[in-house]
Write an enzyme that holds these catalytic residues in place. Structure first.
Site, PDB file in Angstrom:
ATOM      1  N   LYS A   1       6.055  -0.835  -5.302  1.00  0.00           N
ATOM      2  CA  LYS A   1       6.567   0.678  -4.783  1.00  0.00           C
ATOM      3  C   LYS A   1       7.948   0.641  -4.572  1.00  0.00           C
ATOM      4  O   LYS A   1       8.753  -0.451  -4.396  1.00  0.00           O
ATOM      5  CB  LYS A   1       5.895   0.822  -3.430  1.00  0.00           C
ATOM      6  CG  LYS A   1       4.036   0.899  -3.824  1.00  0.00           C
ATOM      7  CD  LYS A   1       3.702   2.148  -4.453  1.00  0.00           C
ATOM      8  CE  LYS A   1       2.259   2.169  -4.715  1.00  0.00           C
ATOM      9  NZ  LYS A   1       1.403   2.500  -3.462  1.00  0.00           N
TER      10      LYS A   1
ATOM     11  N   ARG B   1      -3.866  -4.350  -3.475  1.00  0.00           N
ATOM     12  CA  ARG B   1      -3.976  -4.037  -4.842  1.00  0.00           C
ATOM     13  C   ARG B   1      -2.610  -4.217  -5.580  1.00  0.00           C
ATOM     14  O   ARG B   1      -1.608  -3.901  -5.027  1.00  0.00           O
ATOM     15  CB  ARG B   1      -4.068  -2.326  -4.790  1.00  0.00           C
ATOM     16  CG  ARG B   1      -4.190  -1.667  -6.181  1.00  0.00           C
ATOM     17  CD  ARG B   1      -4.542  -0.136  -6.070  1.00  0.00           C
ATOM     18  NE  ARG B   1      -4.735   0.544  -7.281  1.00  0.00           N
ATOM     19  CZ  ARG B   1      -3.633   0.985  -8.203  1.00  0.00           C
ATOM     20  NH1 ARG B   1      -2.403   0.860  -7.704  1.00  0.00           N
ATOM     21  NH2 ARG B   1      -3.934   1.709  -9.406  1.00  0.00           N
TER      22      ARG B   1
END
Length: 281
Positions: free
Chosen positions: A228, A263
Site C-alpha cells: 500500500k 492479505r
C-alpha cells in the site's frame, strides 16, 4: 465453508494471496490479466502456502496524488469473464484450495460461489450492492466486510477524507455493518479496517497501531497492508515493487495485534515471517 471454519479455529495466522485479474490494479495491474498468467499465478500462490486465494476482476485503485485517476468501472459481464475461468481452473486443478471472490457485485459473488468459491470479500462492506448480503446468506458463505469503499466513500481524492476519531469512526461503521449482516442471517462474518481505503497516511498508521482494539467487534479480522502507498511513504516514497520488507513488517505487526488473516502479494516471504511470529506467540 466447513474447511474454512476449521482453518479459522487453528492458532496460526492465515494468509490470503492476492490475484488481481485486472489491467489497472495499483500494484500488479496487467501482470496476471490473461487467463494463462492468472492460473499460473494462482498455482504459484497455492504452492507457496496460501491458505486462501483472493481473486478479483475489478480494480479498487483510488484516486489521489499517489495514483492519479481512480480505476475505471468494469461491467458485470467483463468482471465475470475475468474471474470465472480462474475459479474453474482452481477448483479442477487445486483441490482443497479455498477461494475468495473479491467483488462488490451480487451477481459476481453468486456466480463465483456457484463455480466453487467459498468466501465473499466485499470491499464496500455490502453497501455497493446490498443484495450481496442476501447472496452470502442464501449460500451460507462467509463474507468479509471492509470499511472505506462504496457509495458513501466516493470523494474526488483519497486526500479529501478527514476523521475526528478514525479508530472510533471505523469501528462504529464496521459494528453497524456487522449487525446488519447478522440481522440478514449471515452465519460467518469477518471485518477489515480498510487500510489504504478512504484514509490518509496518518489515519492508516493510527488504525494499524490500534488494530487490536478491533477485536472488540467479535469477528475474525482481515488486514490488507501489502504494497500500500502508506508503506511506500514510510519508506521514503518508493514504488509498489520496493515495498516488500515494509509490507512484511506491517503484516507481522497486524498479526501480533489481532489480524487472523493477512492479505498479501508476496506469499513466500510473508509466510516465512509469520511462521516465526506464530511460533513465538
Amino acid at each position: 465453508m466447513e474447511e474454512f471454519k476449521q482453518l479459522l479455529a487453528e492458532p496460526q495466522t492465515l494468509i490470503m494471496g492476492v490475484l488481481n485479474v485486472t489491467p489497472d490494479s495499483f500494484s500488479d495491474g496487467g501482470v496476471f490479466y490473461t487467463a494463462n498468467a492468472a492460473t499460473e499465478r494462482a498455482v504459484q500462490l497455492f504452492s507457496e502456502g496460501a491458505d486462501i486465494i483472493d481473486i478479483g476482476g475489478q480494480s479498487t485503485r483510488p484516486a489521489g496524488k499517489a495514483y492519479g485517476a481512480g480505476a475505471d468501472p468494469v461491467s458485470l459481464d467483463e468482471e465475470l469473464r475475468r474471474v470465472l475461468p480462474v475459479i474453474d481452473f482452481l477448483v479442477s486443478e487445486c483441490p482443497g484450495c479455498i477461494i475468495s471472490i473479491d467483488t462488490t457485485k451480487a451477481e459476481v459473488a453468486k456466480r463465483a460461489i456457484d463455480s466453487g468459491a467459498t468466501i465473499i470479500n466485499d470491499v464496500s462492506g455490502g453497501t455497493q450492492e446490498p443484495e450481496i448480503l442476501d447472496v452470502a446468506r442464501d449460500f451460507q458463505a462467509p463474507i468479509i466486510l471492509m470499511h472505506g469503499y462504496g457509495p458513501e466513500f466516493q470523494k474526488p481524492s483519497i486526500e479529501d477524507y478527514k476523521y475526528n476519531d478514525v479508530v472510533g469512526q471505523v469501528g462504529a461503521w464496521l459494528e453497524h455493518r456487522i449487525a446488519l449482516a447478522r440481522e440478514k442471517g449471515i452465519e460467518m462474518i469477518l471485518a477489515d479496517i480498510g487500510f489504504g481505503f478512504a484514509k490518509g497516511v496518518d489515519d492508516n498508521i493510527t488504525l494499524l497501531k490500534h488494530h487490536k482494539e478491533f477485536e472488540a467487534l467479535g469477528v475474525p479480522l482481515v488486514l490488507g497492508v501489502s504494497r500500500k502507498s502508506t508503506i511506500g511513504k514510510l519508506l521514503g516514497g518508493v514504488g509498489p515493487s520496493e515495498r516488500l520488507y515494509g509490507s512484511i513488517a506491517a503484516a507481522v505487526y497486524g498479526a501480533i495485534n489481532g489480524a487472523k488473516i493477512v492479505r498479501v502479494h508476496d506469499m513466500k516471504q510473508t509466510k516465512e515471517a509469520l511462521r516465526v511470529i506464530d511460533e513465538l506467540r
